[in-house]
Enzyme design. Structure first.
Site: not given
Length: 342
Positions: A74-76, A98-99, A103-105, A145
Site C-alpha cells: 500500500l504505497a502509491e 485503486q481510487f 493517487s495523491y501520495p 473514494h
C-alpha cells in the site's frame, strides 16, 4: 458518433458481438495487450488474486502468472516510482491507483518524474507507462473514494490524460495508451464501470486524442467527459421535448485538448456549457471555457457556462445526489441565458 470498428482478425477470428461492461472491456484490453506483448506488466493494490476492487484485473494473474501481475504494498509513490524504472528499462507497466484520491501520495513521482523524463533527457528516455485511476463519484463512496482530480494531471505538461465514457472507448483507448511510448494517465469513471454495450472484440474507436460528437444538435453544445457524457445525453433528450436541439461532445482526451472538434461544434451552435463532477473553482471546465472563448469569441451568442460539483469537499453518500450535476441542473443553467430566437 463514430461507429466502433472491429479490427481485422489475425491469429484468431474476432468475437461475435456480446454485451460487455466497461469494466469487462478494460479487462479484455489488458488481457489482449498482455497476450500480444510480454513487456506489459500489471500491478497495484489488490490487482492479483482479488482482481481489483472493481474486478478490472480479474483473472489476469491466473492467466499470466505472478511475474506479470502482482499485488503491490500500500504505497502509491512506490508503485509509480518502480514503474518509472521499469519503463526506462524497456517494460510497459500498467499500474492501478485503486481510487482517485489514493493517487495523491504518488503526486511527486508523476509530476516531477513521469511527466518530465523525456524533456529532462532531451528525448533520449521515454516512459511507456499507464497509470490507471478509477475516478469520480456516484457510487456511494466517501471522500477519499470519489474525487475528481483530472485538473491536476491535465495541468501538467508531459502527461496525456484521457477518460472514456463507454465500453468501446474503454477498450480501444486503453489499448492505445499501452501502445504509447509516452506516459498516459488513464482515468476510469467508476459509475460507468457497469454500463453495457454490444461489442465484438477487438475494437478500435477514434484515436484517443480526439473528441467525438455523440449527439448532433443545432442550438447548444454540451461538453462532457467520463461520467458527465451520460448526464449531457439525458439533458439533451429531455430538452428535445421542449424544442431545444442540443449537441453533445465527449472530450475523451483532456490533455491534449481537441480544439478542432470542440471548436467546430461551438461555432455551429454559438452556445456551450461544460459539465464535470469536480468543484467549479479552478476546475477543468474553467480551462475549457477560457480556451473556447479565446478562440471563438465572435461566434458566441452567450457566455460559456459550467455545470459542476460544488466548491466543497466531496460529501457523504447520503448527500452526493445533491452535489453531482444532473440533467435538471443542466437545463436550469441553460435557461439562465437570454434567448433571442428572432
Amino acid at each position: 458518433m463514430s461507429t466502433p470498428v472491429t479490427e481485422p482478425a489475425t491469429d484468431a477470428a474476432a468475437s461475435a458481438p456480446q454485451p460487455l461492461t466497461m469494466a469487462g472491456a478494460l479487462n479484455a484490453a489488458l488481457r489482449d495487450a498482455m497476450a500480444e506483448d510480454d513487456r506489459v506488466v500489471v500491478y497495484g493494490e489488490d490487482v492479483g488474486p482479488l482482481g481489483g476492487v472493481f474486478r478490472v484485473t480479474d483473472g489476469l494473474q491466473a492467466a499470466f502468472g505472478e511475474d506479470r501481475v502482482w499485488d503491490s504494498p500500500l504505497a502509491e509513490s512506490g508503485i509509480v516510482g518502480t514503474a518509472v524504472g521499469m519503463a526506462m528499462y524497456g517494460l510497459r507497466p500498467v499500474v492501478e491507483m485503486q481510487f482517485d484520491a489514493f493517487s495523491y501520495p504518488a503526486f511527486e513521482q508523476i509530476v516531477s518524474h513521469v511527466a518530465k523524463m523525456r524533456n529532462r533527457t532531451k528525448g533520449r528516455v521515454s516512459l511507456p507507462m499507464v497509470i490507471r485511476i478509477p475516478c469520480a463519484g456516484a457510487i456511494g463512496g466517501v471522500e477519499h473514494h470519489s474525487d475528481s482530480s483530472e485538473a491536476y494531471w491535465a495541468a501538467t505538461p508531459g502527461l496525456t490524460v484521457v477518460m472514456p465514457s463507454n465500453p468501446a472507448d474503454a477498450y480501444s483507448m486503453l489499448r492505445e495508451a499501452i501502445d504509447s511510448d509516452d506516459p498516459v494517465v488513464f482515468m476510469e469513471p467508476k459509475s460507468r464501470y457497469w454500463s453495457k454495450a454490444e461489442l465484438a472484440l477487438p475494437v478500435r474507436t477514434a484515436p484517443m486524442n480526439r473528441a467525438e460528437v455523440v449527439r448532433e444538435g443545432t442550438d447548444v453544445t454540451l461538453i462532457g467527459y467520463g461520467p458527465t457524457v451520460r448526464t449531457a445525453l439525458d439533458a439533451a433528450a429531455a430538452a428535445e421535448s421542449e424544442g431545444l436541439s442540443i449537441e453533445v461532445v465527449d472530450l475523451r482526451s483532456l490533455s491534449p485538448f481537441d480544439d478542432e472538434t470542440v471548436g467546430a461544434s461551438l461555432r455551429k451552435t454559438s452556445r456551450a456549457a461544460v459539465i464535470h463532477e469536480a468543484a467549479q473553482f479552478g476546475g477543468y471546465g474553467a480551462e475549457v471555457a477560457a480556451r473556447l472563448t479565446e478562440r471563438n469569441f465572435f461566434h458566441l451568442a452567450a457566455p460559456i457556462l459550467r455545470i459542476t460539483g460544488y466548491d466543497i469537499p466531496y460529501p457523504s453518500p447520503k448527500l452526493e445526489e445533491h452535489y453531482l450535476p444532473t440533467p435538471d441542473r443542466v437545463l436550469e443553467a441553460l435557461a439562465s441565458w437570454e434567448w433571442d430566437l428572432a
